[in-house]
Design a protein around this motif. Sequence first.
Motif, PDB file in Angstrom:
ATOM      1  N   TYR A   9       0.866  -1.177   0.000  1.00 34.53           N
ATOM      2  CA  TYR A   9       0.000   0.000   0.000  1.00 34.53           C
ATOM      3  C   TYR A   9       0.898   1.221   0.000  1.00 34.53           C
ATOM      4  N   ARG A  11       0.646   5.587  -0.115  1.00 40.27           N
ATOM      5  CA  ARG A  11      -0.198   6.785  -0.126  1.00 40.27           C
ATOM      6  C   ARG A  11       0.407   7.893  -0.980  1.00 40.27           C
ATOM      7  N   PRO A  41      -7.430   2.139  -0.704  1.00 37.14           N
ATOM      8  CA  PRO A  41      -7.564   2.746   0.618  1.00 37.14           C
ATOM      9  C   PRO A  41      -8.886   2.353   1.258  1.00 37.14           C
ATOM     10  N   VAL A  42      -8.956   2.479   2.553  1.00 40.53           N
ATOM     11  CA  VAL A  42     -10.205   2.222   3.275  1.00 40.53           C
ATOM     12  C   VAL A  42     -10.669   3.517   3.928  1.00 40.53           C
ATOM     13  N   TYR A  60      -5.194  -4.035  -8.212  1.00 41.28           N
ATOM     14  CA  TYR A  60      -5.512  -4.454  -6.859  1.00 41.28           C
ATOM     15  C   TYR A  60      -5.295  -5.958  -6.714  1.00 41.28           C
ATOM     16  N   PRO A  86      -5.234  -0.132   5.165  1.00 40.65           N
ATOM     17  CA  PRO A  86      -5.655  -0.835   3.950  1.00 40.65           C
ATOM     18  C   PRO A  86      -4.980  -2.192   3.782  1.00 40.65           C
ATOM     19  N   TYR A  89      -6.419  -4.553   6.386  1.00 38.71           N
ATOM     20  CA  TYR A  89      -7.780  -4.943   5.990  1.00 38.71           C
ATOM     21  C   TYR A  89      -7.733  -6.103   5.002  1.00 38.71           C
TER      22      TYR A  89
END
Length: 203
Positions: A9, A11, A41-42, A60, A86, A89
């Motif tokens: 992940y 950002r 992202p969550v 993804y 993320p 998760y």
Amino acid sequence: MPYILILYYSRYGATREMAQQIARGVRKTGTMEARLRTVPPVSPNTEASEPAVPDSGAPYATLDDLRGCAGLILGSPTRFGNMAAPLKYFLDTTGGIWVNGDLIDKPAAVFTSTSSLHGGQESTLLSMMLPLLHQGMLIVGQPYSEPALTHTRTGGTPYGPSHLAAGDQPAELSEHEITLCQSIGHRVARLARQGAPDHGDEA
């Protein structure tokens, strides 16, 4: 060709840059594909959703990407000394893979990026190792036989590559960071190949 899954992940782009350098190290073996995958992202708003395919960058990840890999390299920026939500998760959805033992005895490594040198690099790397241990994976560290680990004045730990994302160009990796990223990619790919079934295609 068997593949090493580089699951991350990112950002602001620094972790993505590391993933791309790790992929270069994997490909240097000539026997393993590097499969780059990310996670969306969550949000606290559970109705928010991302498109099925991201606008740019790696696709993804799916559970099949994880299930079929010969090895895994997991990357995340640090969030209060822990992996980003993320990535956590996504890992929380892998119970079926754990039940089936799909990842048992496969090599795995971790990498991270922080905005400060003492901003939780090592604790983040350790936090990412925990679910991999529960999956029965074999954790691959960064040995001090790699000279860049001793000489680095930026990122780099024996627990896995790290990056100091500070300054005017936070996504730019130092020479030592690039070396360590490529080194861990090559090491995981080499170990995965050694552990692969012998089909008689090479001595």
